[in-house]
Motif scaffolding. Structure first.
Motif, PDB file in Angstrom:
ATOM      1  N   SER A   1      28.272 -12.476  12.902  1.00  0.00           N
ATOM      2  CA  SER A   1      26.934 -13.006  12.643  1.00  0.00           C
ATOM      3  C   SER A   1      26.980 -14.233  11.740  1.00  0.00           C
ATOM      4  O   SER A   1      26.031 -15.023  11.696  1.00  0.00           O
ATOM      5  N   TYR A   2      28.081 -14.397  11.034  1.00  0.00           N
ATOM      6  CA  TYR A   2      28.237 -15.563  10.172  1.00  0.00           C
ATOM      7  C   TYR A   2      28.866 -16.728  10.933  1.00  0.00           C
ATOM      8  O   TYR A   2      28.365 -17.858  10.901  1.00  0.00           O
TER       9      TYR A   2
ATOM     10  N   LYS B   1      28.481  -7.450  11.876  1.00  0.00           N
ATOM     11  CA  LYS B   1      27.444  -7.767  10.887  1.00  0.00           C
ATOM     12  C   LYS B   1      27.857  -8.916   9.976  1.00  0.00           C
ATOM     13  O   LYS B   1      27.043  -9.806   9.672  1.00  0.00           O
TER      14      LYS B   1
END
Length: 430
Positions: free
Chosen positions: A128-129, A124
């Motif tokens: 995702s970054y 997350k």
């Protein structure tokens, strides 16, 4: 005749696989020496810093996986054509390494419920970054991670990214076709494809004992000049990991804009950075991160790097080992529970510091008062700027018993340009 190179590592892929790929790609013969787990306790004390991989060449022995890979990349023409291109590659490699290091808690966690929570957080927050940004970089670079052509940054990603899948149990690149294509492109190179087909199989192909990367804050001072400097260095208002670059700028008399970020302004600035991190170096409209990569680039401009690839490797190995020590001590800063912090400090003072500093002391003694090559290099600058942080974190003068290291500190800090900088820079804890 024995090969000119010997690469020593465990019997698995892990962080040595990049170097194996590079050896194979370049057709360079090497001895792929693999240490079995049960033999490691006997091996450990024979290594410079109790770590693998090690590269042996012409009677010399060097550690640090990324430093070794960088050296080999220069040999096989997968590095940059100038210092800035090398900086772009290093920035990507260090960013992928940052992601790898975030796997540490997962690899060590035995409780399956906690492990799942850590994996969910990793996917997350970090994946995702970082992965969309890397995907965009590949699109910008014609299908590669840097410079619009094949470099060792692609090799590093191709050998490290399988760890993401192994640790999380997922296909982490499923939504990133361009990143997957980078990995496939490297794996399909004839020499690499042959290596993958013939390399030893192992039940433990992912190394699980990584170091945590915890970055401290650094500071800058705004310089007033009539003409805008060619370089702009952006970091927090403290010393920390950007101070090496500030030392180098001042040592070389290179004009730069030294931008300091207030903590309250960071949330607004963070999304505007390539990977949500500082320091950032801006030059000719380009923006690059990663503190060590930036320092290496500046060191080359100032003739504080090596005279050949092997000398650069010796310097890099020292710098990365100092970084290892920093990463082991950094949790002291973030621990809020006083009893836990006291235990961490005790471990640092009784185990961590006594392990590393005697070895650094011997290096300085061996190298005529310096950490590498028997002369002043940016490894000395890196140690001189990082060791005060060690004292603050542990609450003691860690160099008190190490005359050679203390002499090195005094030598660097006594350089006229550095002495002047220390006198005028803002006074901060870190």
């Amino acid at each position: 005749m024995a090969p000119a190179y010997k690469l020593i590592y465990g019997d698995y892929r892990g962080v040595a696989e990049t170097s194996r790929f590079l050896f194979k790609y370049g057709g360079i013969e090497f001895e792929d020496a693999r240490v079995q787990f049960e033999d490691w306790p006997q091996w450990k004390e024979k290594t410079p810093f109790g770590q693998l991989p090690l590269l042996e060449h012409n009677g010399k022995q060097i550690n640090q996986s990324i430093a070794i890979a960088r050296y080999l990349a220069n040999l096989v023409k997968l590095a940059g054509n100038d210092d800035w291109e090398n900086l772009e590659i290093d920035s990507i490699v260090d960013t992928v390494s940052d992601i790898r290091q975030k796997l540490v808690p997962i690899g060590r966690e035995q409780d399956q419920i906690r492990r799942k929570t850590l994996i969910d957080t990793l996917i997350k927050d970090s994946f995702s970054y970082h992965l969309p940004r890397l995907e965009a970089i590949v699109e910008k670079n014609n299908g590669y991670l840097a410079l619009g052509r094949l470099t060792w940054a692609d090799f590093y990603f191709a050998t490290i990214s399988p760890m993401f899948d192994a640790i999380t149990g997922q296909d982490c690149l499923a939504n990133y076709p361009k990143l997957k294509a980078v990995r496939d492109k490297v794996n399909e190179l004839p020499a690499i494809k042959k290596w993958i087909e013939t390399r030893p199989a192992s039940d433990f192909d992912v190394i699980l004992t990584f170091s945590s990367v915890i970055r401290e804050h650094s500071f800058a001072i705004q310089l007033n000049t009539q003409m805008a400097p060619k370089y702009k260095l952006t970091y927090f208002d403290g010393c920390g990991v950007a101070e090496t670059s500030r030392f180098l700028f001042n040592y070389g008399g290179i004009d730069f804009e030294d931008v300091r970020i207030k903590q309250e302004d960071w949330p607004q600035l963070k999304p505007k950075t390539p990977f949500g991190m500082v320091p950032l170096l801006e030059h000719n409209g380009k923006q690059v991160g990663q503190s060590i990569a930036i320092a290496r680039y500046l060191a080359k401009k100032l003739k504080l790097a090596g005279n050949d690839d092997w000398e650069d490797l010796e310097i890099d190995a020292v710098v990365n080992t100092v970084q290892d020590l920093y990463q082991k001590l950094a949790p002291l800063y973030y621990e809020k529970d006083e009893s836990k912090k006291k235990a961490l400090i005790e471990t640092a003072q009784k185990e961590t510091i006594p392990y590393y500093l005697p070895r650094f002391e011997e290096l300085v003694k061996k190298n005529k008062g310096y950490l590498a090559l028997g002369r002043l290099t940016w490894a000395d600058f890196y140690f001189a700027t990082m060791s005060p942080t060690f004292d603050v974190l542990t609450g003691r003068d860690n160099l008190a018993k190490y005359a050679n290291l203390k002499g090195l500190m005094e030598k660097v800090n006594g350089l006229p340009a550095i002495k002047k900088w220390i006198e005028v820079r803002p006074k901060t804890q870190f």
